[in-house]
Motif scaffolding. Structure first.
Motif, PDB file in Angstrom:
ATOM      1  N   ILE A   1      28.760  20.095   3.636  1.00  0.00           N
ATOM      2  CA  ILE A   1      29.001  19.138   2.563  1.00  0.00           C
ATOM      3  C   ILE A   1      28.675  19.829   1.249  1.00  0.00           C
ATOM      4  O   ILE A   1      27.572  20.372   1.076  1.00  0.00           O
ATOM      5  CB  ILE A   1      28.166  17.861   2.727  1.00  0.00           C
ATOM      6  N   PHE A   2      29.643  19.817   0.332  1.00  0.00           N
ATOM      7  CA  PHE A   2      29.513  20.555  -0.915  1.00  0.00           C
ATOM      8  C   PHE A   2      29.082  19.644  -2.058  1.00  0.00           C
ATOM      9  O   PHE A   2      29.116  18.414  -1.959  1.00  0.00           O
ATOM     10  CB  PHE A   2      30.844  21.225  -1.263  1.00  0.00           C
ATOM     11  N   GLN A   3      28.709  20.276  -3.163  1.00  0.00           N
ATOM     12  CA  GLN A   3      28.369  19.533  -4.376  1.00  0.00           C
ATOM     13  C   GLN A   3      29.585  18.784  -4.903  1.00  0.00           C
ATOM     14  O   GLN A   3      29.496  17.635  -5.320  1.00  0.00           O
ATOM     15  CB  GLN A   3      27.844  20.500  -5.438  1.00  0.00           C
ATOM     16  N   GLN A   4      30.751  19.472  -4.888  1.00  0.00           N
ATOM     17  CA  GLN A   4      31.976  18.838  -5.363  1.00  0.00           C
ATOM     18  C   GLN A   4      32.488  17.860  -4.303  1.00  0.00           C
ATOM     19  O   GLN A   4      32.395  18.125  -3.109  1.00  0.00           O
ATOM     20  CB  GLN A   4      33.063  19.888  -5.648  1.00  0.00           C
ATOM     21  N   TYR A   5      33.032  16.739  -4.746  1.00  0.00           N
ATOM     22  CA  TYR A   5      33.579  15.764  -3.811  1.00  0.00           C
ATOM     23  C   TYR A   5      34.768  16.396  -3.101  1.00  0.00           C
ATOM     24  O   TYR A   5      35.687  16.918  -3.731  1.00  0.00           O
ATOM     25  CB  TYR A   5      34.007  14.494  -4.553  1.00  0.00           C
ATOM     26  N   SER A   6      34.760  16.339  -1.770  1.00  0.00           N
ATOM     27  CA  SER A   6      35.712  17.147  -1.000  1.00  0.00           C
ATOM     28  C   SER A   6      36.600  16.327  -0.074  1.00  0.00           C
ATOM     29  O   SER A   6      37.130  16.845   0.891  1.00  0.00           O
ATOM     30  CB  SER A   6      34.937  18.185  -0.173  1.00  0.00           C
ATOM     31  N   SER A   7      36.774  15.044  -0.373  1.00  0.00           N
ATOM     32  CA  SER A   7      37.672  14.236   0.449  1.00  0.00           C
ATOM     33  C   SER A   7      39.118  14.626   0.183  1.00  0.00           C
ATOM     34  O   SER A   7      39.470  15.084  -0.906  1.00  0.00           O
ATOM     35  CB  SER A   7      37.476  12.748   0.139  1.00  0.00           C
ATOM     36  N   PHE A   8      39.970  14.431   1.182  1.00  0.00           N
ATOM     37  CA  PHE A   8      41.397  14.665   0.998  1.00  0.00           C
ATOM     38  C   PHE A   8      41.953  13.537   0.132  1.00  0.00           C
ATOM     39  O   PHE A   8      41.907  12.366   0.522  1.00  0.00           O
ATOM     40  CB  PHE A   8      42.118  14.705   2.342  1.00  0.00           C
ATOM     41  N   PRO A   9      42.511  13.851  -1.047  1.00  0.00           N
ATOM     42  CA  PRO A   9      42.883  12.788  -1.986  1.00  0.00           C
ATOM     43  C   PRO A   9      44.041  11.913  -1.511  1.00  0.00           C
ATOM     44  O   PRO A   9      44.170  10.777  -1.944  1.00  0.00           O
ATOM     45  CB  PRO A   9      43.272  13.558  -3.255  1.00  0.00           C
TER      46      PRO A   9
ATOM     47  N   SER B   1      33.636   5.411  -6.218  1.00  0.00           N
ATOM     48  CA  SER B   1      32.673   6.066  -7.099  1.00  0.00           C
ATOM     49  C   SER B   1      32.266   7.406  -6.501  1.00  0.00           C
ATOM     50  O   SER B   1      32.567   7.709  -5.332  1.00  0.00           O
ATOM     51  CB  SER B   1      31.434   5.182  -7.267  1.00  0.00           C
ATOM     52  N   GLY B   2      31.534   8.211  -7.295  1.00  0.00           N
ATOM     53  CA  GLY B   2      31.078   9.495  -6.797  1.00  0.00           C
ATOM     54  C   GLY B   2      30.189   9.362  -5.584  1.00  0.00           C
ATOM     55  O   GLY B   2      30.317  10.105  -4.599  1.00  0.00           O
ATOM     56  N   GLY B   3      29.269   8.410  -5.623  1.00  0.00           N
ATOM     57  CA  GLY B   3      28.395   8.201  -4.479  1.00  0.00           C
ATOM     58  C   GLY B   3      29.158   7.791  -3.231  1.00  0.00           C
ATOM     59  O   GLY B   3      28.848   8.231  -2.121  1.00  0.00           O
ATOM     60  N   GLN B   4      30.165   6.946  -3.416  1.00  0.00           N
ATOM     61  CA  GLN B   4      30.974   6.525  -2.273  1.00  0.00           C
ATOM     62  C   GLN B   4      31.769   7.701  -1.701  1.00  0.00           C
ATOM     63  O   GLN B   4      31.933   7.823  -0.485  1.00  0.00           O
ATOM     64  CB  GLN B   4      31.915   5.395  -2.688  1.00  0.00           C
ATOM     65  N   GLN B   5      32.246   8.580  -2.589  1.00  0.00           N
ATOM     66  CA  GLN B   5      32.980   9.748  -2.098  1.00  0.00           C
ATOM     67  C   GLN B   5      32.086  10.673  -1.280  1.00  0.00           C
ATOM     68  O   GLN B   5      32.521  11.245  -0.272  1.00  0.00           O
ATOM     69  CB  GLN B   5      33.600  10.501  -3.275  1.00  0.00           C
ATOM     70  N   GLN B   6      30.817  10.808  -1.691  1.00  0.00           N
ATOM     71  CA  GLN B   6      29.909  11.625  -0.892  1.00  0.00           C
ATOM     72  C   GLN B   6      29.575  10.951   0.436  1.00  0.00           C
ATOM     73  O   GLN B   6      29.351  11.622   1.438  1.00  0.00           O
ATOM     74  CB  GLN B   6      28.627  11.931  -1.676  1.00  0.00           C
ATOM     75  N   ARG B   7      29.564   9.628   0.458  1.00  0.00           N
ATOM     76  CA  ARG B   7      29.374   8.918   1.723  1.00  0.00           C
ATOM     77  C   ARG B   7      30.531   9.219   2.676  1.00  0.00           C
ATOM     78  O   ARG B   7      30.329   9.383   3.886  1.00  0.00           O
ATOM     79  CB  ARG B   7      29.267   7.413   1.482  1.00  0.00           C
ATOM     80  N   VAL B   8      31.746   9.273   2.128  1.00  0.00           N
ATOM     81  CA  VAL B   8      32.906   9.635   2.953  1.00  0.00           C
ATOM     82  C   VAL B   8      32.728  11.041   3.517  1.00  0.00           C
ATOM     83  O   VAL B   8      32.984  11.293   4.703  1.00  0.00           O
ATOM     84  CB  VAL B   8      34.215   9.539   2.143  1.00  0.00           C
ATOM     85  N   ALA B   9      32.304  11.984   2.661  1.00  0.00           N
ATOM     86  CA  ALA B   9      32.112  13.364   3.111  1.00  0.00           C
ATOM     87  C   ALA B   9      31.070  13.451   4.220  1.00  0.00           C
ATOM     88  O   ALA B   9      31.238  14.200   5.193  1.00  0.00           O
ATOM     89  CB  ALA B   9      31.711  14.241   1.928  1.00  0.00           C
ATOM     90  N   ILE B  10      30.000  12.685   4.087  1.00  0.00           N
ATOM     91  CA  ILE B  10      28.964  12.681   5.125  1.00  0.00           C
ATOM     92  C   ILE B  10      29.507  12.102   6.424  1.00  0.00           C
ATOM     93  O   ILE B  10      29.310  12.665   7.507  1.00  0.00           O
ATOM     94  CB  ILE B  10      27.729  11.901   4.646  1.00  0.00           C
TER      95      ILE B  10
ATOM     96  N   PRO C   1      28.344  17.450  14.569  1.00  0.00           N
ATOM     97  CA  PRO C   1      27.794  18.797  14.390  1.00  0.00           C
ATOM     98  C   PRO C   1      26.313  18.814  14.759  1.00  0.00           C
ATOM     99  O   PRO C   1      25.586  17.859  14.499  1.00  0.00           O
ATOM    100  CB  PRO C   1      27.991  19.065  12.894  1.00  0.00           C
ATOM    101  N   ARG C   2      25.884  19.896  15.369  1.00  0.00           N
ATOM    102  CA  ARG C   2      24.448  20.056  15.645  1.00  0.00           C
ATOM    103  C   ARG C   2      23.715  20.449  14.370  1.00  0.00           C
ATOM    104  O   ARG C   2      22.528  20.216  14.228  1.00  0.00           O
ATOM    105  CB  ARG C   2      24.259  21.140  16.725  1.00  0.00           C
ATOM    106  N   ILE C   3      24.465  21.051  13.434  1.00  0.00           N
ATOM    107  CA  ILE C   3      23.887  21.545  12.190  1.00  0.00           C
ATOM    108  C   ILE C   3      24.696  20.986  11.029  1.00  0.00           C
ATOM    109  O   ILE C   3      25.922  21.092  11.017  1.00  0.00           O
ATOM    110  CB  ILE C   3      23.916  23.088  12.147  1.00  0.00           C
ATOM    111  N   LEU C   4      24.023  20.406  10.050  1.00  0.00           N
ATOM    112  CA  LEU C   4      24.679  19.889   8.856  1.00  0.00           C
ATOM    113  C   LEU C   4      24.142  20.663   7.656  1.00  0.00           C
ATOM    114  O   LEU C   4      22.939  20.675   7.393  1.00  0.00           O
ATOM    115  CB  LEU C   4      24.404  18.392   8.698  1.00  0.00           C
ATOM    116  N   LEU C   5      25.038  21.327   6.946  1.00  0.00           N
ATOM    117  CA  LEU C   5      24.693  22.168   5.802  1.00  0.00           C
ATOM    118  C   LEU C   5      25.104  21.444   4.527  1.00  0.00           C
ATOM    119  O   LEU C   5      26.259  21.036   4.386  1.00  0.00           O
ATOM    120  CB  LEU C   5      25.410  23.517   5.904  1.00  0.00           C
ATOM    121  N   MET C   6      24.166  21.276   3.593  1.00  0.00           N
ATOM    122  CA  MET C   6      24.422  20.481   2.394  1.00  0.00           C
ATOM    123  C   MET C   6      24.035  21.302   1.160  1.00  0.00           C
ATOM    124  O   MET C   6      22.872  21.690   1.008  1.00  0.00           O
ATOM    125  CB  MET C   6      23.638  19.173   2.448  1.00  0.00           C
ATOM    126  N   ASP C   7      25.020  21.583   0.312  1.00  0.00           N
ATOM    127  CA  ASP C   7      24.807  22.425  -0.864  1.00  0.00           C
ATOM    128  C   ASP C   7      24.768  21.561  -2.118  1.00  0.00           C
ATOM    129  O   ASP C   7      25.799  21.221  -2.681  1.00  0.00           O
ATOM    130  CB  ASP C   7      25.921  23.473  -0.965  1.00  0.00           C
TER     131      ASP C   7
END
Length: 273
Positions: free
Chosen positions: A91-99, A150-159, A167-173
Motif C-alpha cells: 500500500i503506497f502513499q499515493q492513492y492507488s485504486s483503479f480509477p 475522499s482520500g481516507g476512503q480511497q486508502q480504505r479501498v487500497a487496504i 497476504p501474509r505480509i502487508l507493506l505500507m509506505d
C-alpha cells in the motif's frame, strides 16, 4: 533407530542476511540483517522510522520483490524472493485504486486474478469482497468510483484490495501521510483493528513517531544512508487495540514510549553529523 529431528517450527516470515543494495555509486542499504519470526494467528506490526533518504522504502521494495539486493539474501518463509507474489501486499502513499473500477471491482480485482489458486467461485469472490468492504467501513459505497471518494476512503479501498488476496505480509509506505489529521487518526485505529482481526505481519513506514508508537508492537529506527537498523525497540511499546489514538496519546506509558523512541532517533541522526 536414529533420533527424530527436532521440531524447529516454521521459518521466519521475513529474513535479511547481510543485505546490501547499491544504485550505481550510491549505497542505499548496507549490511542489513534482521529476522521477523512467524507468529501464527497473531502477526506483528513493525513501524519503521528514520531520516529522509535512509532506505526505508528501499527495504519494503526488496521485500515486495520490486528490487533485488546487490549482495546478501532476502528470504520470505525461508525462500529467496524471486519477484512480487500474492503473499505480499503493498500500500503506497499515493492513492492507488483503479480509477475506472468501482469500489467493489477494485476489491475484486486480485480475487479474480487469483481465483484458481484461492479456490473461489465468482459468488465466493463477491462475498469475500463485500465482507472486506464492510470491515474497512465502506458499506454502501461499493458502487462508487474512486473520484467520488475522499482520500481516507480511497486508502480504505487500497487496504481492502490488498487484504482480499490474504497476504501474509502487508507493506505500507507512509499510507496515511497525505490525509488530514482526523482522518489519519481514524485510519490508524482501523489498521490496528484489522491487524488483530486478520493477523498479517505489517511493516509500516511513517515519519510520525507518535504514529509509529501507536501502530507498532516494535519500532525500527533507520540510520542515515547507507541505511541500517540503528535501533529495534520492543520493550515499553504499549498495546493500542481498542484505544483511540488521542486517548492513547494521553497515557503516561505512551508518552514515555514516544520519549524513548524520540531520544533514540536523535542519537541516530546525531551520530551521522
Amino acid at each position: 533407530m536414529s533420533d527424530p529431528l527436532p521440531n524447529l517450527g516454521p521459518p521466519p516470515v521475513v529474513q535479511f542476511r547481510n543485505v546490501v543494495l547499491r544504485f550505481g555509486g550510491f549505497t542505499a542499504l548496507n549490511d542489513v540483517s534482521f529476522t521477523i519470526e512467524d507468529a501464527p494467528d497473531k502477526g506483528e506490526i513493525i513501524s519503521v522510522v528514520g531520516p529522509s533518504g535512509c532506505g526505508k522504502s528501499t527495504l519494503l521494495n526488496l521485500i515486495a520483490g520490486f528490487l533485488k539486493p546487490t549482495s546478501g539474501d532476502v528470504l520470505v518463509r525461508g525462500k529467496p524472493i524471486e519477484g512480487p507474489g500474492r503473499e505480499r501486499g503493498m500500500i503506497f502513499q499515493q492513492y492507488s485504486s483503479f480509477p475506472h473500477l468501482t469500489v467493489l471491482d477494485n476489491v475484486l480485482f486480485g480475487l479474480r486474478i487469483n481465483a484458481r489458486e484461492m479456490g473461489l467461485s465468482p459468488g465466493q469472490q463477491r462475498e469475500k469482497a463485500m465482507a472486506l468492504i464492510g470491515h474497512v467501513g465502506l458499506d454502501g459505497h461499493e458502487k462508487k468510483y474512486p473520484h467520488q471518494l475522499s482520500g481516507g476512503q480511497q486508502q480504505r479501498v487500497a487496504i481492502a484490495r490488498s487484504l482480499a488476496i490474504e497476504p501474509r505480509i502487508l507493506l505500507m509506505d507512509e499510507p496515511f501521510s497525505a490525509l488530514d489529521e482526523p482522518t489519519r487518526l481514524e485510519m490508524q485505529e482501523l489498521l490496528v483493528t484489522l491487524w488483530h482481526r486478520i493477523h498479517p505481519t505489517i511493516l509500516c513506514i511513517t515519519h510520525s513517531i507518535t504514529e509509529a508508537v501507536y501502530l507498532g508492537e516494535r519500532v525500527w529506527i533507520f540510520t542515515n544512508a547507507p541505511g541500517q537498523i540503528g535501533y529495534d525497540i520492543r520493550d515499553g511499546i504499549p498495546p493500542s487495540l481498542g484505544i483511540k489514538p488521542l486517548e492513547a496519546q494521553e497515557r503516561p506509558e505512551f508518552k514515555e514510549a514516544v520519549r524513548a523512541v524520540t531520544e533514540a532517533f536523535r542519537r541516530v541522526t546525531t551520530k551521522a553529523k
